[in-house]
Design an enzyme around this catalytic site. Structure first.
Site, short mmCIF file in Angstrom:
data_model
loop_
_atom_site.label_atom_id
_atom_site.label_comp_id
_atom_site.label_asym_id
_atom_site.label_seq_id
_atom_site.Cartn_x
_atom_site.Cartn_y
_atom_site.Cartn_z
CB ALA A 1 -0.92 -0.01 1.22
N PRO A 2 0.29 2.37 -0.50
CG PRO A 2 -1.04 3.89 -1.75
CD PRO A 2 -1.04 2.49 -1.16
CE LYS B 1 6.47 -2.09 1.49
NZ LYS B 1 6.61 -0.80 2.20
N PRO B 2 2.59 -1.81 4.52
CG PRO B 2 2.34 -0.86 6.65
CD PRO B 2 2.68 -2.15 5.94
CD GLU C 1 0.22 9.83 -9.85
OE1 GLU C 1 1.12 8.97 -9.86
OE2 GLU C 1 -0.94 9.61 -9.46
#
Ligand code: NAP
Ligand code: MG
Length: 496
Positions: free
Chosen positions: A152-153, A178-179, A385
């Protein structure tokens, strides 16, 4: 405001524990730069322990009934409710969100998503059984996959952890999450609440550490059957290669267009554009980043956005008046500043912002709300982005040009069209290649509806029952109903 929840950096097999790595991860308060938590990272053995715990618990968890899973997930939502205020404080502390955002959006949205999947767990179904050949009954079993490695981001840490974990476990899988290394705290609180809710040990595991070490070991682990990743397109591409042969779900970057036709309610479009560009300091994969405005309304729109940006208050995260917080890290601040500098050098004009504020805000990672015009459609600021509080506005002449410009980036996550004309709205909804097209709004999401990308924004869906397509495999069971030993089709082998 609460500080570090004082949880060890890992949650494996239902037990919090410290990582065995020699490197430490560091969580900083983005508003001040102060270190608020630092703990050892997971090492390769920790990753293996977490996958083993998930693998062991899969045998029982995958055999629980939907009703049993549903009951436990509802308890999990209730446990999160009891710590909602603390979750909001910690989310604010680690991710730099104004408390209004974390307590009004991140935390209630996450708890609602847990409750949604608690209900949805009982609605998993396949096609009904039927005779597609006269000699057989066919039926469909929808089965969980096994251990899911989720990554995750940092932009919505709790929400992203929930989006990754809930559809997976509701469908009977087990997860190792896994954050992002810089924002692990609310994911650890989420796992802690799962244990308190009675969710069996090993169903939800959290390991912390950097992507390059902890994340890469998780992706490569042979007992991880599926990798579910939310993050940037370049890292997603790397992960897809490393996870070759595994099932994959990729939620990647975005560059959402915001199309304003000449008949639009301009006041609504101006309010919508500023809110959708600045939410979470622009660190939102669906944020409005490129506004295309029909030429006859262009000047009015630019002036309106500039005036509204002037009213946005940057400040302390706990202050109720603060509208916009800092970026998540010094690195992200430099990343955003670099984009704006290069846009200037490229000939674009910065109408508002475009600077790092000084004074009381200088120690934090703040960046001014920024409005850019006169950029070229092919330039970096329009194509790539930025992930910061930066809105670029460009003019268009006719509807076909607007749609072509909206589709002219590698990304396709989200978009919006602003018009009072139902035909224009429906055409934009059909023609824009994105996972979500809003009409006269931009940003709202809802647990019942899917979220996911087209093109370089990835594939697969988060939220909604569509996400079960990612986290289950469909098995065909075909049963003979004739009882005949020498079946008709055996003629292809046995002859006469
Ligand atoms: P990122 O740099 O791609 O990192 C995302 C996660 O991947 C982090 O946990 C990171 O770990 C980890 N990682 C990095 N390299 C890895 C590797 N080689 N192997 C395994 N894991 C690895 O993204 P970010 O900067 O955190 O987040 C911003 C990005 O996320 C933006 O592009 C945004 O659009 C995207 N996003 C997309 C969605 C969506 O739904 N489509 C939602 C939110 C965000 P560390 O950071 O700890 O090193
Ligand atoms: Mg990163």
């Amino acid at each position: 405001m609460t500080t570090d929840p004082d949880l060890p950096g890992l949650h494996i097999g239902g037990v919090p524990r410290e990582g065995g790595g020699t490197e430490h991860y560091e969580v900083r308060d983005p508003a001040t730069g102060r270190v608020v938590s630092s703990r050892p990272e997971a090492d390769v053995r920790d990753v293996d322990d977490a996958v083993r715990a998930a693998h062991t618990s899969f045998a029982d968890w995958s055999r629980t009934t939907p009703a049993e899973r549903s009951t436990l997930l509802f308890r999990w939502a209730a446990e999160l409710d009891t710590v909602a205020a603390e979750l909001a404080d910690i989310e604010t502390l680690q991710a730099g969100k104004p408390i209004r955002l974390s307590s009004g959006f991140d935390v209630p949205g996450s708890i609602d998503n847990v409750a949604f999947f608690a209900g949805a767990a009982r609605n998993l179904e396949g096609k009904s059984s039927a005779e597609y050949s006269p000699d057989h009954t066919s039926s469909i079993r929808r089965e969980p996959i096994g251990v899911i490695g989720s990554i995750a981001p940092w932009n919505y840490p709790l929400q992203m952890a929930v989006w990754k974990i809930l559809p997976a476990v509701a469908a009977g899988n087990t997860v190792v999450l896994k954050p992002a290394e810089i924002t692990p705290l609310t994911s650890l609180m989420l796992a802690d609440a799962a244990t308190r809710a009675g969710i069996p040990a090993g169903v939800v595991n959290v390991i912390t550490g950097s992507g390059a070490s902890t994340g890469a070991s998780l992706v490569r682990h042979p007992d991880v059957r599926m990798v579910s990743f939310t993050g940037s397109t370049p890292v997603g591409t790397q992960i897809a290669a490393a996870a070759a042969g595994k099932r994959l779900h990729l939620e990647l970057g975005g560059k959402a267009p915001f199309v304003v036709f000449d008949d639009a309610d301009l006041d609504a479009a101006i309010n919508g554009a500023v809110a959708a560009a600045l939410i979470n300091t622009g660190q939102d994969c669906t944020a409005a980043t490129r506004a295309y405005v029909q030429r006859s309304r262009y000047d009015e729109f630019v002036a309106g956005v500039a005036a509204l940006m002037d009213t946005v208050i940057l400040g302390a995260l706990g202050a109720p008046a603060t509208d916009q917080g800092p970026l998540v890290s010094r690195r992200q601040q430099q990343h955003v500043a670099g984009f704006v500098e290069r846009a200037r050098a490229d000939g674009a004009r910065v109408v508002r912002g475009g600077a790092i504020p000084g004074g009381e805000l200088a120690e934090g990672y703040y960046y001014e709300p920024t409005l850019i015009v006169d950029a070229d459609q092919r330039s970096e600021i329009v194509q790539q982005e930025v992930f910061g509080p930066v809105l670029v506005v460009l003019p268009f002449d006719d509807d076909a040009e607007a749609i072509a410009l909206a589709n002219d980036t590698p990304y396709g996550l989200a978009a919006s069209a602003w018009t009072r004309d139902v035909y224009r709205a429906q055409t934009a909804a059909r023609e824009i290649a994105a996972g979500c097209v809003w009409i006269n709004d931009h940003i709202p999401i809802i647990s019942e509806m899917p979220h996911g990308g087209y093109k370089a924004s990835g594939y697969g869906k988060d939220m909604s029952t569509y996400s079960f397509e990612e986290y289950t495999v469909v098995k065909h069971v075909m049963s003979d109903i004739t009882g005949i030993a020498r079946k008709d089709w055996h003629r292809t082998v046995f002859g006469r």
